[in-house]
Design a protein around this motif. Structure first.
Motif, short mmCIF file in Angstrom:
data_model
loop_
_atom_site.label_atom_id
_atom_site.label_comp_id
_atom_site.label_asym_id
_atom_site.label_seq_id
_atom_site.Cartn_x
_atom_site.Cartn_y
_atom_site.Cartn_z
N GLN A 94 0.83 -1.21 0.00
CA GLN A 94 0.00 0.00 0.00
C GLN A 94 0.86 1.25 0.00
O GLN A 94 0.59 2.21 -0.74
N LEU A 95 1.91 1.25 0.81
CA LEU A 95 2.80 2.40 0.87
C LEU A 95 3.53 2.60 -0.46
O LEU A 95 3.79 3.73 -0.87
N ASN A 96 3.84 1.52 -1.14
CA ASN A 96 4.50 1.60 -2.43
C ASN A 96 3.61 2.26 -3.48
O ASN A 96 4.11 2.88 -4.41
N ASP A 97 2.31 2.14 -3.32
CA ASP A 97 1.36 2.70 -4.28
C ASP A 97 1.06 4.17 -4.03
O ASP A 97 0.40 4.81 -4.85
N VAL A 98 1.54 4.73 -2.91
CA VAL A 98 1.28 6.13 -2.59
C VAL A 98 2.16 7.02 -3.45
O VAL A 98 3.37 6.81 -3.53
N GLY A 99 1.56 7.98 -4.10
CA GLY A 99 2.32 8.90 -4.94
C GLY A 99 2.99 9.98 -4.12
O GLY A 99 2.63 10.24 -2.97
N THR A 100 3.96 10.64 -4.73
CA THR A 100 4.66 11.73 -4.07
C THR A 100 3.68 12.84 -3.72
O THR A 100 2.86 13.23 -4.54
N GLY A 101 3.76 13.30 -2.49
CA GLY A 101 2.89 14.37 -2.03
C GLY A 101 1.54 13.90 -1.51
O GLY A 101 0.79 14.69 -0.96
N GLN A 102 1.22 12.63 -1.68
CA GLN A 102 -0.03 12.09 -1.16
C GLN A 102 0.15 11.66 0.29
O GLN A 102 1.25 11.30 0.71
N THR A 103 -0.93 11.71 1.03
CA THR A 103 -0.90 11.28 2.42
C THR A 103 -0.83 9.76 2.48
O THR A 103 -1.65 9.08 1.86
N PRO A 104 0.15 9.22 3.21
CA PRO A 104 0.25 7.76 3.32
C PRO A 104 -0.91 7.20 4.15
O PRO A 104 -1.47 7.91 4.99
N PRO A 105 -1.26 5.95 3.93
CA PRO A 105 -2.34 5.34 4.70
C PRO A 105 -1.93 5.17 6.17
O PRO A 105 -0.75 5.10 6.49
N ALA A 106 -2.94 5.10 7.03
CA ALA A 106 -2.68 4.84 8.45
C ALA A 106 -2.12 3.43 8.59
O ALA A 106 -2.55 2.50 7.90
N VAL A 107 -1.13 3.29 9.45
CA VAL A 107 -0.48 1.99 9.66
C VAL A 107 -0.62 1.63 11.13
O VAL A 107 -0.37 2.46 12.01
N GLU A 108 -1.03 0.39 11.39
CA GLU A 108 -1.16 -0.05 12.77
C GLU A 108 0.20 -0.01 13.45
O GLU A 108 1.22 -0.34 12.83
N PRO A 109 0.24 0.40 14.72
CA PRO A 109 1.51 0.55 15.44
C PRO A 109 2.41 -0.69 15.40
O PRO A 109 3.62 -0.56 15.25
N VAL A 110 1.84 -1.87 15.54
CA VAL A 110 2.64 -3.10 15.54
C VAL A 110 3.30 -3.30 14.18
O VAL A 110 4.48 -3.65 14.08
N VAL A 111 2.55 -3.05 13.11
CA VAL A 111 3.07 -3.21 11.75
C VAL A 111 4.11 -2.12 11.47
O VAL A 111 5.16 -2.39 10.89
N GLU A 112 3.81 -0.89 11.91
CA GLU A 112 4.76 0.21 11.73
C GLU A 112 6.10 -0.13 12.37
O GLU A 112 7.15 0.04 11.76
N LYS A 113 6.05 -0.64 13.59
CA LYS A 113 7.28 -1.00 14.30
C LYS A 113 8.04 -2.09 13.56
O LYS A 113 9.27 -2.02 13.40
N GLU A 114 7.33 -3.11 13.08
CA GLU A 114 7.96 -4.20 12.35
C GLU A 114 8.68 -3.68 11.10
O GLU A 114 9.83 -4.05 10.82
N LEU A 115 8.04 -2.78 10.37
CA LEU A 115 8.63 -2.24 9.15
C LEU A 115 9.78 -1.28 9.45
O LEU A 115 10.78 -1.25 8.73
N LEU A 116 9.65 -0.48 10.52
CA LEU A 116 10.72 0.43 10.91
C LEU A 116 11.97 -0.35 11.33
O LEU A 116 13.09 -0.02 10.92
N VAL A 117 11.78 -1.38 12.14
CA VAL A 117 12.91 -2.21 12.60
C VAL A 117 13.60 -2.88 11.42
O VAL A 117 14.83 -2.99 11.39
N ALA A 118 12.82 -3.27 10.42
CA ALA A 118 13.40 -3.92 9.23
C ALA A 118 14.06 -2.90 8.30
O ALA A 118 14.75 -3.29 7.36
#
Length: 66
Positions: free
Chosen positions: A15-39
């Protein structure tokens, strides 16, 4: 990358990959956000707008990054 991600994290990354430049990114659940940030596949977006995909995140999905 060989790191395994949860199905939710992979879906969110797509989903984040599909967001265009300048568009608001979708809301991400905290657990998923942490997993992706750590990676290292997402980074905190400016202005407190959540996270955005990084080049490494795009590489994870496609193996290519411009």
């Amino acid at each position: 990358m060989t790191r395994s991600l949860s199905a939710d994290a992979i879906d969110t990354l797509r989903q984040l990959n599909d967001v265009g430049t300048g568009q608001t990114p979708p809301a991400v659940e905290p657990v998923v956000e942490k997993e992706l940030l750590v990676a290292g596949l997402v980074a905190k977006a400016g202005k407190g707008a959540g996270v955005e995909i990084t080049c490494d995140g795009r590489k994870y999905l496609s193996g290519d990054c411009d």
